[in-house]
Structure formats: C-alpha cells, structure tokens
Write a protein that holds these residues in place. Structure first.
Motif, PDB file in Angstrom:
ATOM      1  N   ALA A  38      72.722  82.010  59.765  1.00  0.00           N
ATOM      2  CA  ALA A  38      72.616  82.838  58.560  1.00  0.00           C
ATOM      3  C   ALA A  38      71.275  82.689  57.858  1.00  0.00           C
ATOM      4  O   ALA A  38      70.803  83.629  57.214  1.00  0.00           O
ATOM      5  N   HIS A  39      70.665  81.511  57.950  1.00  0.00           N
ATOM      6  CA  HIS A  39      69.422  81.218  57.228  1.00  0.00           C
ATOM      7  C   HIS A  39      68.317  80.869  58.215  1.00  0.00           C
ATOM      8  O   HIS A  39      68.063  79.696  58.482  1.00  0.00           O
ATOM      9  N   ASN A  40      67.662  81.895  58.747  1.00  0.00           N
ATOM     10  CA  ASN A  40      66.550  81.675  59.667  1.00  0.00           C
ATOM     11  C   ASN A  40      65.591  82.853  59.578  1.00  0.00           C
ATOM     12  O   ASN A  40      65.918  83.894  59.000  1.00  0.00           O
ATOM     13  N   GLN A  41      64.413  82.701  60.144  1.00  0.00           N
ATOM     14  CA  GLN A  41      63.377  83.712  60.010  1.00  0.00           C
ATOM     15  C   GLN A  41      63.738  85.035  60.670  1.00  0.00           C
ATOM     16  O   GLN A  41      63.297  86.094  60.232  1.00  0.00           O
ATOM     17  N   ALA A  42      64.546  85.015  61.706  1.00  0.00           N
ATOM     18  CA  ALA A  42      64.915  86.260  62.391  1.00  0.00           C
ATOM     19  C   ALA A  42      65.726  87.168  61.475  1.00  0.00           C
ATOM     20  O   ALA A  42      65.591  88.392  61.531  1.00  0.00           O
ATOM     21  N   VAL A  43      66.547  86.586  60.616  1.00  0.00           N
ATOM     22  CA  VAL A  43      67.333  87.371  59.665  1.00  0.00           C
ATOM     23  C   VAL A  43      66.403  88.079  58.682  1.00  0.00           C
ATOM     24  O   VAL A  43      66.560  89.270  58.399  1.00  0.00           O
ATOM     25  N   VAL A  44      65.411  87.358  58.176  1.00  0.00           N
ATOM     26  CA  VAL A  44      64.443  87.946  57.248  1.00  0.00           C
ATOM     27  C   VAL A  44      63.640  89.032  57.954  1.00  0.00           C
ATOM     28  O   VAL A  44      63.439  90.124  57.414  1.00  0.00           O
ATOM     29  N   LEU A  45      63.181  88.741  59.160  1.00  0.00           N
ATOM     30  CA  LEU A  45      62.393  89.701  59.916  1.00  0.00           C
ATOM     31  C   LEU A  45      63.202  90.954  60.227  1.00  0.00           C
ATOM     32  O   LEU A  45      62.700  92.069  60.118  1.00  0.00           O
ATOM     33  N   ARG A  46      64.460  90.790  60.609  1.00  0.00           N
ATOM     34  CA  ARG A  46      65.318  91.956  60.875  1.00  0.00           C
ATOM     35  C   ARG A  46      65.386  92.852  59.644  1.00  0.00           C
ATOM     36  O   ARG A  46      65.202  94.070  59.731  1.00  0.00           O
ATOM     37  N   ASP A  47      65.625  92.249  58.480  1.00  0.00           N
ATOM     38  CA  ASP A  47      65.706  93.028  57.244  1.00  0.00           C
ATOM     39  C   ASP A  47      64.382  93.738  56.950  1.00  0.00           C
ATOM     40  O   ASP A  47      64.371  94.905  56.558  1.00  0.00           O
ATOM     41  N   ALA A  48      63.278  93.028  57.152  1.00  0.00           N
ATOM     42  CA  ALA A  48      61.956  93.626  56.911  1.00  0.00           C
ATOM     43  C   ALA A  48      61.682  94.758  57.892  1.00  0.00           C
ATOM     44  O   ALA A  48      61.142  95.807  57.505  1.00  0.00           O
ATOM     45  N   LEU A  49      62.043  94.575  59.149  1.00  0.00           N
ATOM     46  CA  LEU A  49      61.853  95.637  60.144  1.00  0.00           C
ATOM     47  C   LEU A  49      62.734  96.849  59.845  1.00  0.00           C
ATOM     48  O   LEU A  49      62.301  97.994  60.014  1.00  0.00           O
ATOM     49  N   GLN A  50      63.954  96.600  59.389  1.00  0.00           N
ATOM     50  CA  GLN A  50      64.835  97.716  59.022  1.00  0.00           C
ATOM     51  C   GLN A  50      64.242  98.503  57.860  1.00  0.00           C
ATOM     52  O   GLN A  50      64.226  99.736  57.890  1.00  0.00           O
ATOM     53  N   ASP A  51      63.723  97.804  56.849  1.00  0.00           N
ATOM     54  CA  ASP A  51      63.082  98.480  55.720  1.00  0.00           C
ATOM     55  C   ASP A  51      61.854  99.253  56.178  1.00  0.00           C
ATOM     56  O   ASP A  51      61.631 100.389  55.758  1.00  0.00           O
ATOM     57  N   TYR A  52      61.058  98.634  57.035  1.00  0.00           N
ATOM     58  CA  TYR A  52      59.848  99.279  57.558  1.00  0.00           C
ATOM     59  C   TYR A  52      60.226 100.555  58.317  1.00  0.00           C
ATOM     60  O   TYR A  52      59.627 101.612  58.114  1.00  0.00           O
TER      61      TYR A  52
END
Length: 131
Positions: A106-120
């Motif tokens: 739940a708390h790792n960089q891939a989760v943050v990156l996924r959210d950022a890529l979805q927004d992008y």
C-alpha cells in the motif's frame, strides 16, 4: 492509454500478464531475481524516487504522506514529466504494469507513480480531445 489501464504489482508475486507492458520502477534491482526470469519490457529506474528520498522514507508508514508529497514534487519536474510521457508512449495501447520490490503493497513508490501517471494520462487525453 486509458488511466485505468495502469496497475501495480509486487515483482516477487509475479510480473503480470504477458499482454501488459511491464516496467520495473525501482532504482535498485530486486534481490534474488534474475533479469531473464522477469520478462520485463523496461527497467525504468530513472523515474523512481531519488536515493535520498528512498533512504529518508525507509518504508516507515508514519512518513508515507510526506514521502508521497516529496515524490510527487520530484515527478513534477520537466525531466520526470518527459520520462512519464516516454513510459506511457512505450506502453502504447497495452495495459501498463508497474513492478516494484517493496514488501508494503500500500505504501510504496509504484503506488504514487501509478497515481501520477493516471493524472498525466487524463490531462493529456483532455488536451488531445480539445485539439
């Protein structure tokens, strides 16, 4: 690419379907795994958080929100925006699976990156639709 077509997967639990574009998004190679066994399309280590940020976070749950904010700030730089665009472009129409090695799902960089890529992807889909 549809933003919903971006998923995360712990590399020790598999790499996802062969039909997906599979990118390892860790700066360091996962221990005990061989490249030949993973069948990756890409090792996107330059899009991972900086070594300093990873060391500071050290997967301490209490630091998660601040880690997320700091990593999103790193991803907002022009260099990282270009890397995000390149990753999405490389995946093309295939679903994208972001692979990571952290134990915490739940708390790792891939989760943050996924959210950022979805927004992008959403922002750029809207711009293309207007054009």
């Amino acid at each position: 690419m549809k933003p919903s077509a971006i998923s995360v997967q712990r590399v020790y639990e598999g790499t996802g379907p062969d039909t997906h574009y599979r990118a390892l998004v860790d700066r360091m190679w996962p221990r005990g795994l061989r490249r030949a066994d993973l069948g990756l399309d890409e090792w996107a280590k330059d899009i991972a958080p900086t070594a300093e940020l990873c060391k500071w976070f050290s997967h301490v749950d209490e630091r998660w929100e601040e880690f997320r904010e700091r990593y999103l700030a790193e991803l907002a730089t022009p260099e990282q925006q270009a890397r995000m665009a390149a990753l999405l472009e490389a995946a093309g129409e295939r679903p994208l699976t972001l692979l990571y090695g952290a134990r915490n799902t739940a708390h790792n960089q891939a989760v943050v990156l996924r959210d950022a890529l979805q927004d992008y992807a959403k922002r750029h889909a809207t711009r293309r639709a207007r054009a």
